[in-house]
Design a protein around this motif. Structure first.
Motif, short mmCIF file in Angstrom:
data_model
loop_
_atom_site.label_atom_id
_atom_site.label_comp_id
_atom_site.label_asym_id
_atom_site.label_seq_id
_atom_site.Cartn_x
_atom_site.Cartn_y
_atom_site.Cartn_z
N UNK A 299 -4.97 -62.43 -40.90
CA UNK A 299 -5.74 -61.69 -41.29
C UNK A 299 -7.00 -62.96 -41.90
N UNK A 300 -6.47 -63.60 -42.34
CA UNK A 300 -7.42 -64.55 -43.44
C UNK A 300 -7.65 -65.76 -41.50
N UNK A 301 -6.98 -65.38 -41.43
CA UNK A 301 -7.85 -66.95 -39.93
C UNK A 301 -9.00 -66.40 -39.76
N UNK A 302 -8.72 -64.85 -39.32
CA UNK A 302 -10.32 -64.48 -38.38
C UNK A 302 -10.83 -64.20 -39.84
N UNK A 303 -10.51 -64.53 -41.05
CA UNK A 303 -12.14 -64.24 -41.93
C UNK A 303 -12.24 -65.45 -41.93
#
Length: 241
Positions: free
Chosen positions: A26-30
């Motif tokens: 999720x942090x990578x997508x953000x």
């Protein structure tokens, strides 16, 4: 400008393997959203709902399905049907290892138009459609393009580590499909991926004003390949990031 006035085309890919913790994914997508880069997220079937569930982060065309090796034709067809249910219009995939001819037909029948590979198979069959000179891609079956990734280090990192080197990144007029997370493994920290995104973005920012660089996703490559030979000097069929 480079060969025939064509810009460098840069495709940024980032895998989200099943072993990566969901919070990290999720942090990578953000990070991709904040970097304002058209990142192609490479994910297995179990990760697709996470990616397409947040339309703020990435739209369906920016997803490439990671297909496990050694699939039978039936298994491949079933996998692609499941993926299409999660991502309507899915047309990009990533495959490691060999790609039998009959599997290519299954890919086309299921809507896949471009597949990224670690290397192309030896074949006596020539490309059915011409590709831009020097681009690492081919089409041995009408409706499907195969491309290979380009080993590349973010130019900003090279210049800091080797200040005497004059490396300027991919050559003008070339296609570079860059994996910014494949070598980091499932425990890759978000900061490493974010850093590579920013380095590539910074490199491109210095060149896009003159039309020397355009970003693309894997899904956009078939149209770009078809039109590359007709681009005017400084032109692009894509929007630069």
């Amino acid at each position: 400008m480079g060969r025939s006035g064509l810009p460098t085309t840069l495709v940024i890919c980032c895998p989200l393997p099943s072993g990566m913790p969901q919070a990290t994914a999720e942090a990578c997508l953000e990070s991709g959203r904040r970097a304002a880069l058209p990142v192609t997220w490479i994910a297995g079937i179990e990760r697709l709902p996470l990616i397409v569930g947040d339309r703020r982060t990435v739209a369906a065309p920016h997803v490439a399905l990671a297909i496990p090796a050694n699939q039978s034709r039936q298994e491949l067809r079933q996998l692609l049907a499941r993926a299409a249910a999660d991502v309507p219009g899915l047309d990009a995939a990533v495959i490691r290892g060999s790609l039998p001819a009959d599997h290519r037909r299954v890919l086309v029948d299921c809507g896949i138009r471009v597949v990224c590979r670690d290397q192309l198979d030896d074949t006596t069959r020539g490309s059915r459609r011409p590709a831009p000179h020097g681009w690492p891609c081919r089409s041995t079956l009408w409706g499907l393009w195969e491309v290979t990734q380009t080993p590349a280090t973010p130019p900003g990192l090279v210049s800091r580590l080797l200040p005497w080197a004059s490396l300027s990144g991919p050559q003008a007029g070339s296609l570079a499909v860059v994996d910014i997370g494949g070598g980091l493994g499932p425990v890759a920290d978000t900061s490493s991926i974010r850093s590579q995104m920013e380095q590539w973005r910074s490199w491109a920012e210095r060149r896009k004003a003159a039309g020397e660089v355009v970003f693309a996703t894997l899904s956009e490559l078939p149209a770009l390949i078809a039109g590359a030979g007709r681009l005017p000097v400084g032109g692009s069929v894509l929007k630069a990031a």
